[in-house]
Design a protein around this motif. Sequence first.
Motif, PDB file in Angstrom:
ATOM      1  N   ILE A  22      41.271  51.152  31.931  1.00  0.00           N
ATOM      2  CA  ILE A  22      39.819  51.266  32.110  1.00  0.00           C
ATOM      3  C   ILE A  22      39.279  52.464  31.333  1.00  0.00           C
ATOM      4  O   ILE A  22      38.232  52.382  30.684  1.00  0.00           O
ATOM      5  N   VAL A  23      40.017  53.562  31.345  1.00  0.00           N
ATOM      6  CA  VAL A  23      39.612  54.741  30.566  1.00  0.00           C
ATOM      7  C   VAL A  23      39.642  54.410  29.073  1.00  0.00           C
ATOM      8  O   VAL A  23      38.738  54.787  28.323  1.00  0.00           O
TER       9      VAL A  23
ATOM     10  N   LEU B 117      48.376  53.356  37.908  1.00  0.00           N
ATOM     11  CA  LEU B 117      48.196  54.347  36.845  1.00  0.00           C
ATOM     12  C   LEU B 117      47.854  53.669  35.525  1.00  0.00           C
ATOM     13  O   LEU B 117      46.918  54.070  34.827  1.00  0.00           O
ATOM     14  N   ASN B 118      48.586  52.615  35.177  1.00  0.00           N
ATOM     15  CA  ASN B 118      48.350  51.917  33.918  1.00  0.00           C
ATOM     16  C   ASN B 118      46.994  51.221  33.926  1.00  0.00           C
ATOM     17  O   ASN B 118      46.263  51.260  32.928  1.00  0.00           O
TER      18      ASN B 118
ATOM     19  N   VAL C  93      38.473  50.599  41.962  1.00  0.00           N
ATOM     20  CA  VAL C  93      39.591  49.778  41.471  1.00  0.00           C
ATOM     21  C   VAL C  93      40.902  50.235  42.094  1.00  0.00           C
ATOM     22  O   VAL C  93      41.722  49.405  42.515  1.00  0.00           O
ATOM     23  N   ILE C  94      41.104  51.526  42.181  1.00  0.00           N
ATOM     24  CA  ILE C  94      42.337  52.045  42.787  1.00  0.00           C
ATOM     25  C   ILE C  94      42.445  51.582  44.240  1.00  0.00           C
ATOM     26  O   ILE C  94      43.508  51.116  44.669  1.00  0.00           O
ATOM     27  N   LEU C  95      41.366  51.674  44.994  1.00  0.00           N
ATOM     28  CA  LEU C  95      41.394  51.223  46.388  1.00  0.00           C
ATOM     29  C   LEU C  95      41.700  49.732  46.496  1.00  0.00           C
ATOM     30  O   LEU C  95      42.488  49.306  47.352  1.00  0.00           O
TER      31      LEU C  95
ATOM     32  N   CYS D  39      55.257  53.620  38.325  1.00  0.00           N
ATOM     33  CA  CYS D  39      56.403  52.764  38.015  1.00  0.00           C
ATOM     34  C   CYS D  39      57.381  52.779  39.184  1.00  0.00           C
ATOM     35  O   CYS D  39      57.726  53.846  39.698  1.00  0.00           O
ATOM     36  N   THR D  40      57.832  51.610  39.596  1.00  0.00           N
ATOM     37  CA  THR D  40      58.801  51.527  40.681  1.00  0.00           C
ATOM     38  C   THR D  40      60.166  52.069  40.254  1.00  0.00           C
ATOM     39  O   THR D  40      61.036  52.251  41.090  1.00  0.00           O
TER      40      THR D  40
END
Length: 185
Positions: free
Chosen positions: A128-129, A122-123, A20-22, A33-34
């Motif tokens: 998912i966790v 990150l969120n 998912v991160i990829l 966060c930007t």
Amino acid sequence: MTAFARPKPLITLLATLCIVILIMVAMGRPPLCTCGTVELWGEVGPKQSQMLADWYSPSHIVHGFLFYAALTLLWRKSPIERRFITALLIEAAWEIAENTPMVIDRYREATIALGYSGDSILNSASDIVMMSVGFLAARKVPVWTSIAIVLALELIPLIAIRDNLALNVIMLLAPSDAILNWQSG
């Protein structure tokens, strides 16, 4: 069955998170966060879905309880590992879909999330966790406890921010001016 045929939940979770991160990096989602900060809790507002957790984190725990219940009813004889992988894939697919321009725009149009710009990576990983925590907890606790937890996790955000999983689904699928007006308070 051998150990290779029955993957451990943590290994499955970590592999899913990596994929998912990829995908989210390829989608151009921001890792953090930007705004330049990383906080445990994102308050209601533009930074909300950018932090590790936020008022919608409980809804992902509820996803886990609901996935456990549904998959147990549908595939009672299926090994728990297979049901967990299925739940992970559903949640991962939702996290990816939720961060597409089409769904982000839908949130802006139909819900109170006017400034919503999607989740940070990150969120999304945290979501998912959270689902995994809900799924694995549902496996261990009695049904009545699962129901009590789901009710609490729906009522607390409903009272605190006038939103929860049930209202979120309603507003995405069949927006209601009455609900939107009540949420805008």
